[in-house]
Design a protein around this motif. Sequence first.
Motif, PDB file in Angstrom:
ATOM      1  N   ILE A  48       0.842  -1.210   0.000  1.00 29.11           N
ATOM      2  CA  ILE A  48       0.000   0.000   0.000  1.00 29.11           C
ATOM      3  C   ILE A  48       0.873   1.255   0.000  1.00 29.11           C
ATOM      4  O   ILE A  48       0.547   2.245  -0.654  1.00 29.11           O
ATOM      5  CB  ILE A  48      -0.991  -0.036   1.182  1.00 29.11           C
ATOM      6  CG1 ILE A  48      -2.039  -1.121   0.911  1.00 29.11           C
ATOM      7  CG2 ILE A  48      -1.639   1.316   1.406  1.00 29.11           C
ATOM      8  CD1 ILE A  48      -3.003  -1.358   2.045  1.00 29.11           C
ATOM      9  N   GLU A  49       1.998   1.217   0.716  1.00 25.79           N
ATOM     10  CA  GLU A  49       2.930   2.343   0.684  1.00 25.79           C
ATOM     11  C   GLU A  49       3.468   2.562  -0.732  1.00 25.79           C
ATOM     12  O   GLU A  49       3.635   3.702  -1.170  1.00 25.79           O
ATOM     13  CB  GLU A  49       4.089   2.107   1.650  1.00 25.79           C
ATOM     14  CG  GLU A  49       3.706   2.241   3.103  1.00 25.79           C
ATOM     15  CD  GLU A  49       4.807   1.779   4.058  1.00 25.79           C
ATOM     16  OE1 GLU A  49       5.824   1.198   3.606  1.00 25.79           O
ATOM     17  OE2 GLU A  49       4.640   1.992   5.270  1.00 25.79           O
ATOM     18  N   MET A  50       3.744   1.472  -1.444  1.00 24.21           N
ATOM     19  CA  MET A  50       4.220   1.586  -2.820  1.00 24.21           C
ATOM     20  C   MET A  50       3.149   2.208  -3.709  1.00 24.21           C
ATOM     21  O   MET A  50       3.451   3.067  -4.547  1.00 24.21           O
ATOM     22  CB  MET A  50       4.620   0.210  -3.361  1.00 24.21           C
ATOM     23  CG  MET A  50       5.878  -0.350  -2.728  1.00 24.21           C
ATOM     24  SD  MET A  50       6.226  -2.036  -3.246  1.00 24.21           S
ATOM     25  CE  MET A  50       6.666  -1.781  -4.961  1.00 24.21           C
ATOM     26  N   VAL A  51       1.903   1.798  -3.534  1.00 28.05           N
ATOM     27  CA  VAL A  51       0.799   2.372  -4.322  1.00 28.05           C
ATOM     28  C   VAL A  51       0.704   3.870  -4.061  1.00 28.05           C
ATOM     29  O   VAL A  51       0.560   4.672  -5.000  1.00 28.05           O
ATOM     30  CB  VAL A  51      -0.540   1.673  -3.993  1.00 28.05           C
ATOM     31  CG1 VAL A  51      -1.711   2.399  -4.628  1.00 28.05           C
ATOM     32  CG2 VAL A  51      -0.513   0.216  -4.427  1.00 28.05           C
ATOM     33  N   LEU A  52       0.814   4.270  -2.800  1.00 24.24           N
ATOM     34  CA  LEU A  52       0.756   5.693  -2.456  1.00 24.24           C
ATOM     35  C   LEU A  52       1.917   6.446  -3.094  1.00 24.24           C
ATOM     36  O   LEU A  52       1.727   7.531  -3.661  1.00 24.24           O
ATOM     37  CB  LEU A  52       0.770   5.872  -0.937  1.00 24.24           C
ATOM     38  CG  LEU A  52       0.716   7.307  -0.423  1.00 24.24           C
ATOM     39  CD1 LEU A  52      -0.570   7.994  -0.864  1.00 24.24           C
ATOM     40  CD2 LEU A  52       0.845   7.321   1.088  1.00 24.24           C
ATOM     41  N   ALA A  53       3.109   5.872  -3.029  1.00 22.32           N
ATOM     42  CA  ALA A  53       4.287   6.535  -3.611  1.00 22.32           C
ATOM     43  C   ALA A  53       4.134   6.684  -5.124  1.00 22.32           C
ATOM     44  O   ALA A  53       4.440   7.756  -5.680  1.00 22.32           O
ATOM     45  CB  ALA A  53       5.545   5.744  -3.272  1.00 22.32           C
ATOM     46  N   TYR A  54       3.669   5.636  -5.809  1.00 22.35           N
ATOM     47  CA  TYR A  54       3.486   5.714  -7.258  1.00 22.35           C
ATOM     48  C   TYR A  54       2.403   6.727  -7.611  1.00 22.35           C
ATOM     49  O   TYR A  54       2.540   7.490  -8.561  1.00 22.35           O
ATOM     50  CB  TYR A  54       3.150   4.354  -7.867  1.00 22.35           C
ATOM     51  CG  TYR A  54       4.274   3.352  -7.768  1.00 22.35           C
ATOM     52  CD1 TYR A  54       5.598   3.724  -7.899  1.00 22.35           C
ATOM     53  CD2 TYR A  54       4.007   2.011  -7.545  1.00 22.35           C
ATOM     54  CE1 TYR A  54       6.629   2.814  -7.803  1.00 22.35           C
ATOM     55  CE2 TYR A  54       5.036   1.079  -7.447  1.00 22.35           C
ATOM     56  CZ  TYR A  54       6.346   1.483  -7.584  1.00 22.35           C
ATOM     57  OH  TYR A  54       7.355   0.581  -7.484  1.00 22.35           O
ATOM     58  N   GLY A  55       1.334   6.733  -6.843  1.00 23.30           N
ATOM     59  CA  GLY A  55       0.260   7.703  -7.076  1.00 23.30           C
ATOM     60  C   GLY A  55       0.737   9.128  -6.886  1.00 23.30           C
ATOM     61  O   GLY A  55       0.423  10.020  -7.686  1.00 23.30           O
ATOM     62  N   ASN A  56       1.538   9.350  -5.850  1.00 21.62           N
ATOM     63  CA  ASN A  56       2.077  10.693  -5.616  1.00 21.62           C
ATOM     64  C   ASN A  56       3.051  11.096  -6.720  1.00 21.62           C
ATOM     65  O   ASN A  56       3.090  12.261  -7.125  1.00 21.62           O
ATOM     66  CB  ASN A  56       2.759  10.770  -4.249  1.00 21.62           C
ATOM     67  CG  ASN A  56       1.749  10.915  -3.125  1.00 21.62           C
ATOM     68  OD1 ASN A  56       0.630  11.362  -3.333  1.00 21.62           O
ATOM     69  ND2 ASN A  56       2.143  10.530  -1.935  1.00 21.62           N
ATOM     70  N   TYR A  57       3.825  10.150  -7.211  1.00 22.43           N
ATOM     71  CA  TYR A  57       4.742  10.456  -8.306  1.00 22.43           C
ATOM     72  C   TYR A  57       3.968  10.834  -9.569  1.00 22.43           C
ATOM     73  O   TYR A  57       4.284  11.830 -10.225  1.00 22.43           O
ATOM     74  CB  TYR A  57       5.655   9.260  -8.586  1.00 22.43           C
ATOM     75  CG  TYR A  57       6.599   9.508  -9.726  1.00 22.43           C
ATOM     76  CD1 TYR A  57       7.733  10.291  -9.566  1.00 22.43           C
ATOM     77  CD2 TYR A  57       6.328   8.979 -10.992  1.00 22.43           C
ATOM     78  CE1 TYR A  57       8.596  10.534 -10.627  1.00 22.43           C
ATOM     79  CE2 TYR A  57       7.185   9.217 -12.051  1.00 22.43           C
ATOM     80  CZ  TYR A  57       8.312   9.996 -11.868  1.00 22.43           C
ATOM     81  OH  TYR A  57       9.153  10.232 -12.923  1.00 22.43           O
ATOM     82  N   ASN A  59       0.974  11.991  -9.804  1.00 26.36           N
ATOM     83  CA  ASN A  59       0.197  13.216  -9.597  1.00 26.36           C
ATOM     84  C   ASN A  59       1.067  14.355  -9.067  1.00 26.36           C
ATOM     85  O   ASN A  59       0.552  15.351  -8.573  1.00 26.36           O
ATOM     86  CB  ASN A  59      -0.953  12.960  -8.620  1.00 26.36           C
ATOM     87  CG  ASN A  59      -1.977  12.004  -9.170  1.00 26.36           C
ATOM     88  OD1 ASN A  59      -2.326  12.076 -10.339  1.00 26.36           O
ATOM     89  ND2 ASN A  59      -2.453  11.095  -8.343  1.00 26.36           N
ATOM     90  N   GLY A  60       2.390  14.214  -9.146  1.00 24.35           N
ATOM     91  CA  GLY A  60       3.322  15.161  -8.540  1.00 24.35           C
ATOM     92  C   GLY A  60       3.097  16.612  -8.909  1.00 24.35           C
ATOM     93  O   GLY A  60       3.204  17.484  -8.062  1.00 24.35           O
ATOM     94  N   GLY A  61       2.794  16.900 -10.146  1.00 23.27           N
ATOM     95  CA  GLY A  61       2.626  18.280 -10.583  1.00 23.27           C
ATOM     96  C   GLY A  61       1.240  18.837 -10.371  1.00 23.27           C
ATOM     97  O   GLY A  61       0.976  19.983 -10.708  1.00 23.27           O
ATOM     98  N   SER A  62       0.357  18.066  -9.796  1.00 29.43           N
ATOM     99  CA  SER A  62      -1.022  18.531  -9.630  1.00 29.43           C
ATOM    100  C   SER A  62      -1.344  18.712  -8.148  1.00 29.43           C
ATOM    101  O   SER A  62      -0.538  18.416  -7.273  1.00 29.43           O
ATOM    102  CB  SER A  62      -1.999  17.526 -10.249  1.00 29.43           C
ATOM    103  OG  SER A  62      -2.078  16.362  -9.463  1.00 29.43           O
ATOM    104  N   SER A  63      -2.547  19.166  -7.885  1.00 27.87           N
ATOM    105  CA  SER A  63      -2.980  19.361  -6.498  1.00 27.87           C
ATOM    106  C   SER A  63      -3.217  18.031  -5.791  1.00 27.87           C
ATOM    107  O   SER A  63      -3.319  17.989  -4.570  1.00 27.87           O
ATOM    108  CB  SER A  63      -4.262  20.202  -6.467  1.00 27.87           C
ATOM    109  OG  SER A  63      -5.307  19.507  -7.145  1.00 27.87           O
TER     110      SER A  63
END
Length: 144
Positions: A48-57, A59-63
Amino acid sequence: MIGCKQRVHGYLFSLRFPPRLEALRADVDTLGGFCGDAKTASKLKRVIEMVLAYGNYLNGGSSRGGAYGFKMTTLLKLQDVKASSGAAAEVAGCTTLLEFLVKQCADKHPDLMEWATVELKSVVAAERLSLAQLEGEMCMFVAP
């Protein structure tokens, strides 16, 4: 006879109540076992931490980037997130975020590949349960 109908309903309820209560209790215990397994599953937590990290990567340039968490229903959407460029998909050998996550786990974290069978043994029994159905059955035991 006055009250005969109510007495028959009461008698039928008293006959049906114990087996229904036992079945409900067994289902609630199964669900409780799954919840306990999910809370203590360290490998699941890492996935789940990996999913969060990939999602944040992604969506990095967005809100939406820099999130501290996500709803569990988001996990169902991993298969829907597709690669936008053919080259990137070909390099990783994946076309969806779910495939990429599995590949990353297999390549860099092989110990995580067995998390479902090792840590969540109760998932097989719990997947047959419906929360809405359990809630409806529990409401039947409450007096109006």
